[in-house]
Design an enzyme around this catalytic site. Structure first.
Site, PDB file in Angstrom:
ATOM      1  N   GLU A 308      80.484 -93.315  14.427  1.00 55.04           N
ATOM      2  CA  GLU A 308      80.764 -94.977  13.945  1.00 55.04           C
ATOM      3  C   GLU A 308      79.566 -95.714  13.015  1.00 55.04           C
ATOM      4  OE1 GLU A 308      84.573 -96.411  16.080  1.00 55.04           O
ATOM      5  OE2 GLU A 308      83.311 -96.867  16.664  1.00 55.04           O
TER       6      GLU A 308
HETATM    7  C1  TNX Z   1      85.881 -96.083  20.202  1.00 55.89           C
HETATM    8  S1  TNX Z   1      83.827 -93.516  21.418  1.00 55.89           S
HETATM    9  C2  TNX Z   1      83.749 -96.093  20.401  1.00 55.89           C
HETATM   10  C3  TNX Z   1      83.696 -97.577  20.922  1.00 55.89           C
HETATM   11  C4  TNX Z   1      84.734 -98.079  21.591  1.00 55.89           C
HETATM   12  C5  TNX Z   1      85.980 -97.200  22.152  1.00 55.89           C
HETATM   13  C6  TNX Z   1      87.492 -98.232  21.926  1.00 55.89           C
HETATM   14  C7  TNX Z   1      82.715 -94.135  20.886  1.00 55.89           C
HETATM   15  C8  TNX Z   1      81.906 -93.011  20.295  1.00 55.89           C
HETATM   16  N1  TNX Z   1      83.075 -95.257  20.063  1.00 55.89           N
HETATM   17  O1  TNX Z   1      82.848 -97.577  20.442  1.00 55.89           O
HETATM   18  O2  TNX Z   1      84.617 -99.152  22.489  1.00 55.89           O
HETATM   19  O3  TNX Z   1      86.266 -96.450  21.053  1.00 55.89           O
HETATM   20  O4  TNX Z   1      88.675 -97.161  22.710  1.00 55.89           O
END
Ligand code: TNX
Length: 497
Positions: A308
């Site tokens: 992300e």
């Molecule tokens: C996605 S999983 C994210 C996390 C959040 C999570 C909450 C991932 C690699 N990134 O930063 O905590 O969703 O479900």
């Protein structure tokens, strides 16, 4: 009459056979014997003794098996070399419980099975009445996948060292072998770095909702690593870059492209921060952080996050990941990164962790073609921070609801088109802590789903069956109660009264 063999063991062993007879009764006189000259196996014996002493009050001395020594009691032995490091054989007769494995790791996994063969009251912290009988069985067991992990997000909400150790105890019951610690995120930086002290003291000073936060000193971290090691778990620390870095940017504004420190962040949005990819200081920072963490981490992997990074264009993102990969390698470790890192040119030794069920898995397939292995954490199954259903008091919902059956009823070899058994290094259950304030909340989300992920990772596909599984899962509940573990009484399981 022969008692029926109904070992409600999770994860289901590869093979269980009734061997006839009344089984083995644990008694005040029982001894635990270990091979002479193996302090590591003696420690596994001591771990077993400690686990059994609490509720029995028996002395259960751990002694070295003499050359012609007697063959009664609980015997930990070496052998069974063809079962790999984690496999074991367990034979229960009226005279002895014999656990055999190549070395201490397999014996430790076998000890977890042995505990589950005893009545639930064995897990109580105070002395309970007997009987304490193990059924007469022969078990031959080994894991399907090498990587069976649980991730704990200590960044969104901080977890004390003791809370992390309690989670280690929980996951080790189900034969997991990886503890992935998500140590940094927008809301907090949780590990001391000597060269950059404000990361902990400032970056770790708060958490989601604005509480006090915290960070681990190097001694704290080391004590977690040791505690995990004693349970044959490898710690994989994660420093999430280049996104998810608000706490670092707030501590050291030079890491930000505009040079200004953002406020500490206590909300739960994702994807709005990035280290400045153009500045040399960013790479000095990463070299210091990765170098210190590598020196403190005996396991072979460092997790570099990489998820992300929504503010960074793909080409620049890929170049950054490749550079960080080089830093990790220079410090003698292998990279694991979230699936986004598959957009970069990965070394064959790097591992990709699949999570985002909403987006394309093409890059992951590409990486697999290039020889990379994958750890599977599909959010719709392995995210223990998703609500069980709409009435769950804690948790998020972006990947839907994850009921007990969802977490259990899937197969790693068929989850993703073009990714087969041999591409899969293993599975991992994620516990993100945006909504979780401490270990009690964590337990409530992990139980009863985590044992399902553990079975997905350990047990042969052929031995897995939902109805049989939920019967065995129900039988775990009295154990959790005896251990004062919190769990969710999902309506999908017929829990004992
Ligand atoms: C996605 S999983 C994210 C996390 C959040 C999570 C909450 C991932 C690699 N990134 O930063 O905590 O969703 O479900």
């Amino acid at each position: 009459m022969q008692p029926p063999v109904d070992p409600s063991v999770i994860p289901a062993p590869a093979s269980v056979r009734a061997s006839g007879g009344a089984g083995f009764a644990l008694a005040r006189s029982t001894r635990i014997l270990t091979p002479p000259g193996s302090p590591a196996i003696a420690r596994v014996g001591a771990y077993l003794a400690a686990a059994l002493r609490r509720s029995t009050g028996y002395p259960l001395p751990v002694a070295s098996a003499g050359v012609r020594g007697d063959r009664s009691g609980i015997l930990l032995e070496t052998g069974s070399d063809d079962l790999g490091d984690e496999g074991y054989e367990l034979d229960v007769t009226g005279a002895a419980v014999t656990l055999r494995a190549r070395g201490p790791e397999g014996l430790f996994r076998g000890v977890q099975t042995l505990r589950q063969l005893l009545p639930a009251s064995i897990e109580d912290s105070t002395v309970q009445p007997g009987p304490r009988r193990l059924p007469a069985v022969r078990i031959v067991d080994r894991p399907r996948f090498a990587w069976r992990g649980a991730a704990l997000d200590v960044a969104r909400h901080f977890f004390s060292v003791d809370e992390v150790k309690r989670y280690v105890d929980l996951i080790s019951l189900y034969k997991l072998n990886i503890l992935h610690l998500h140590l940094t995120d927008d809301q907090g930086w949780r590990i001391a770095v000597d060269g950059w002290p404000k990361l902990g003291t400032h970056g770790g000073s708060t958490q989601v909702g604005g509480g006090r936060g915290g960070f681990y000193t190097k001694q704290d971290y080391w004590s977690i690593v040791r505690y995990a090691q004693d349970r044959y778990l490898t710690v994989v620390p994660e420093i999430d870059v280049p996104g998810h870095t608000n706490a670092a940017l707030s501590s050291y504004p030079e890491l930000n492209c505009d040079g200004r420190p953002p406020q500490l962040y206590t909300g739960i949005d994702v994807g709005f921060t990035s280290l400045c990819l153009d500045k040399p200081v960013t790479y000095r920072f990463l070299d210091d952080v990765i170098g210190e963490l590598a020196a403190l981490t005996p396991g072979p992997y460092l997790h570099i996050g990489g998820d992300e990074a929504k503010t960074v264009p793909d080409d620049r993102y890929a170049a950054f990941i490749e550079r960080v990969q080089g830093i990790v390698r220079a410090h003698g470790k292998r990279v694991i990164g979230w699936q986004e890192t598959a957009k970069a040119k990965l070394l064959p030794s790097s591992v990709v962790q699949y999570w985002d069920v909403r987006s394309s898995s093409d890059a992951v397939r590409q990486a697999v073609k290039g020889g990379n292995k994958v750890v599977l954490s599909p959010a719709s199954k392995a995210y223990l921070d998703m609500k069980y259903d709409s009435s769950t008091r804690l948790g998020l919902e972006w990947a839907g609801h994850v009921e007990v059956r969802d977490a259990y009823d899937w197969d790693p070899a068929t989850l993703l088109d073009g990714i087969s058994e041999r591409d899969v290094l293993g599975v991992e259950a994620q516990l993100w802590s945006e909504t979780l304030r401490g270990i009690t909340d964590a337990e409530f989300m992990a139980l009863p789903r985590l044992p399902g992920i553990a079975e997905v990772g350990w047990s042969p596909a052929s031995s897995r069956d939902w109805d049989d599984y939920r019967r065995r899962l129900a039988a775990q509940a009295p154990r959790w109660s005896a251990m004062a573990l919190h769990y969710h009484r999902s309506p999908q399981v017929f829990w004992p009264k």
